[in-house]
Design a protein around this motif. Structure first.
Motif, PDB file in Angstrom:
ATOM      1  N   GLU A  56     -93.378  21.997  32.987  1.00 20.50           N
ATOM      2  CA  GLU A  56     -92.112  21.586  32.539  1.00 20.50           C
ATOM      3  C   GLU A  56     -91.014  22.672  32.183  1.00 20.50           C
ATOM      4  O   GLU A  56     -89.766  22.631  32.573  1.00 20.50           O
ATOM      5  CB  GLU A  56     -91.973  20.205  31.908  1.00 20.50           C
ATOM      6  CG  GLU A  56     -90.531  19.687  31.794  1.00 20.50           C
ATOM      7  CD  GLU A  56     -90.553  18.653  32.968  1.00 20.50           C
ATOM      8  OE1 GLU A  56     -89.339  17.978  33.135  1.00 20.50           O
ATOM      9  OE2 GLU A  56     -91.489  18.726  33.748  1.00 20.50           O
ATOM     10  N   LEU A  57     -91.344  23.490  31.282  1.00 21.99           N
ATOM     11  CA  LEU A  57     -90.569  24.484  30.769  1.00 21.99           C
ATOM     12  C   LEU A  57     -90.320  25.440  31.680  1.00 21.99           C
ATOM     13  O   LEU A  57     -89.179  25.795  31.906  1.00 21.99           O
ATOM     14  CB  LEU A  57     -91.636  25.346  29.762  1.00 21.99           C
ATOM     15  CG  LEU A  57     -91.385  24.457  28.106  1.00 21.99           C
ATOM     16  CD1 LEU A  57     -92.220  25.430  27.291  1.00 21.99           C
ATOM     17  CD2 LEU A  57     -89.995  24.323  27.458  1.00 21.99           C
ATOM     18  N   ALA A  58     -91.169  25.912  32.664  1.00 25.09           N
ATOM     19  CA  ALA A  58     -91.105  26.891  33.621  1.00 25.09           C
ATOM     20  C   ALA A  58     -89.981  26.138  34.830  1.00 25.09           C
ATOM     21  O   ALA A  58     -89.151  26.734  35.124  1.00 25.09           O
ATOM     22  CB  ALA A  58     -92.291  27.237  34.365  1.00 25.09           C
ATOM     23  N   ASP A  59     -90.178  25.246  35.034  1.00 24.17           N
ATOM     24  CA  ASP A  59     -89.388  24.572  36.026  1.00 24.17           C
ATOM     25  C   ASP A  59     -88.099  24.422  35.437  1.00 24.17           C
ATOM     26  O   ASP A  59     -86.981  24.600  36.159  1.00 24.17           O
ATOM     27  CB  ASP A  59     -89.838  23.118  36.391  1.00 24.17           C
ATOM     28  CG  ASP A  59     -88.999  22.274  37.424  1.00 24.17           C
ATOM     29  OD1 ASP A  59     -88.984  22.903  38.520  1.00 24.17           O
ATOM     30  OD2 ASP A  59     -88.551  21.224  36.991  1.00 24.17           O
ATOM     31  N   LYS A  60     -87.878  23.801  34.045  1.00 24.30           N
ATOM     32  CA  LYS A  60     -86.199  23.634  33.492  1.00 24.30           C
ATOM     33  C   LYS A  60     -85.705  25.010  33.759  1.00 24.30           C
ATOM     34  O   LYS A  60     -84.593  25.358  34.073  1.00 24.30           O
ATOM     35  CB  LYS A  60     -86.611  22.941  32.290  1.00 24.30           C
ATOM     36  CG  LYS A  60     -86.932  21.667  32.538  1.00 24.30           C
ATOM     37  CD  LYS A  60     -86.395  20.637  33.319  1.00 24.30           C
ATOM     38  CE  LYS A  60     -86.909  19.120  33.138  1.00 24.30           C
ATOM     39  NZ  LYS A  60     -86.236  18.373  34.202  1.00 24.30           N
ATOM     40  N   GLN A  61     -86.390  26.063  33.098  1.00 28.60           N
ATOM     41  CA  GLN A  61     -85.950  27.525  32.928  1.00 28.60           C
ATOM     42  C   GLN A  61     -85.409  27.974  34.165  1.00 28.60           C
ATOM     43  O   GLN A  61     -84.509  28.535  34.282  1.00 28.60           O
ATOM     44  CB  GLN A  61     -86.720  28.342  32.167  1.00 28.60           C
ATOM     45  CG  GLN A  61     -86.155  29.846  32.153  1.00 28.60           C
ATOM     46  CD  GLN A  61     -87.329  30.675  31.347  1.00 28.60           C
ATOM     47  OE1 GLN A  61     -87.430  30.336  29.926  1.00 28.60           O
ATOM     48  NE2 GLN A  61     -87.597  31.786  31.970  1.00 28.60           N
TER      49      GLN A  61
END
Length: 372
Positions: free
Chosen positions: A347-352
């Protein structure tokens, strides 16, 4: 119980939100002046740095118009001990006294204490070492990895820095409460650095309230915490950073102030912090704690932040309108939560990536590049 509280930090958003949650009105002085910090604050003042020249007029102005008697502080005082001493004279601190804060960061004293307690740490030197190993240059007083970089022959190093041997491994921290004698673990975390270039390789980038170390390793670190709590008289919320490599833990630093990881463990920790400063450790671990992470987003190009931006709800530390964010500086942060660490990292990678894509686009989501 007091009604208002002074919050002073480089970024006051986290502490202002924590104060509001427990019914206090936060009077905030900070450097970044993020939009969400301003919205959370009962009253607010931005200053360029936490140096005395800027801090004193702001504090005195607040004291002249607010009935405020206590203050809390976050990161940023590592290089401004005189400012913290001034605050300590004008108001009652809820947290570590300035003497404790300084002593816990005096590197010569700190490493002597670690030696006495047989707490391992990467080798340090206060004189130029022989370059037969990988060494880092580290500021004597810093936070969040700022100023740390790999040492290269020919680098000019003044008396405000020291050398520490580079240690590979996974970066962790433990968040804990203390009453000056006893300590209580809130949680173990895993951290990561920015690793973009030599000057930013070790700058703090993110943290998750998950740590896959064995219980014996965690107990070893907690034993360090208990010894250092008594040695320095630590109170309230603190954190200790360490590296784990091949079954061995290595002490890195102790943060004797309210740390970023506190926002990963529910909204009531400031109450626990206040109680601990009064000698009462009463933290009750959260059952079925949600896996949560906080990550700083660093910008790849100079950009201005214009008026109309629809920031996603997972974004915090939102920059103010009209601010110029320089390349390599943080533009905002994101907080996500999921059922397990793997989902959180995804999720972090996607949001970033979503944010970076929007930032790179031509005026997408109201964000524009610096005019040429």
């Amino acid at each position: 119980m007091f009604e208002k509280i002074l919050v002073v930090a480089n970024s006051g958003r986290m502490l202002a939100r924590s104060a509001l949650y427990i019914g206090l009105k936060p009077i905030v002085i900070d450097v970044f002046s993020d939009e969400d910090t301003r919205n959370l604050a009962y009253d607010f003042c931005q200053i360029p740095t936490l140096s005395l020249d800027y801090l004193i007029p702001s504090v005195e102005a607040f004291l002249s118009r607010h009935n405020v008697s206590h203050f809390i502080y976050g990161s940023g005082f590592e290089g401004h001990h005189d400012s913290l001493a001034y605050l300590n004279e004008r108001l009652k601190v809820i947290g570590n006294q300035v003497k404790t804060f300084i002593t816990a960061q005096q590197k010569v004293t700190l490493f002597q204490v670690l030696d006495r307690f047989n707490i391992p740490y990467p080798l340090v030197s206060f004189t130029q070492p022989q370059v037969d190993d990988l060494w880092l240059i580290k500021p004597l007083f810093s936070y969040g990895g700022v100023g740390i970089k790999r040492y290269l022959p020919g680098d000019e190093v003044n008396e405000l820095y020291y050398w520490q041997r580079y240690q590979e491994g996974t970066l962790h921290s433990v968040l804990f409460l203390a009453d000056g004698i006893n300590a209580q673990v809130v949680g173990f975390n895993t951290q990561w650095a920015r690793s973009a270039d030599r000057d930013s390789e070790f700058i703090f980038c993110g943290i998750i309230n998950s740590c896959e170390l064995e219980s014996t390793n965690k107990q070893t670190v907690f034993d360090w915490v208990k010894k250092l709590t008594i040695e320095f008289g630590l109170v309230g919320l603190n954190s200790l950073d360490f590296i784990h490599s091949k079954g061995q833990n290595y002490f890195l630093e102790i943060n004797p102030r309210l740390p970023a990881s506190m926002q990963l463990y529910g909204s009531n920790l400031l109450n626990n912090h206040i109680s601990a400063c009064q000698g009462v450790l009463e933290y009750n671990p959260i059952k079925n704690l949600v896996c949560r992470a906080y990550q700083v987003i660093y910008i790849e190009d100079d950009i201005f932040v214009p008026q109309f931006i629809d920031w996603p709800t997972y974004v915090v530390d939102v920059p103010a309108v009209g601010v110029l964010i320089r390349k390599g500086q943080p533009i905002c942060s994101i907080i996500v939560h999921e059922n397990n660490p793997q989902l959180v990292f995804a999720e972090l990678a996607d949001k970033q990536q979503q944010l970076i894509t929007n930032l790179k686009g031509p005026n997408q989501d109201g964000i524009q590049r610096k005019p040429q």
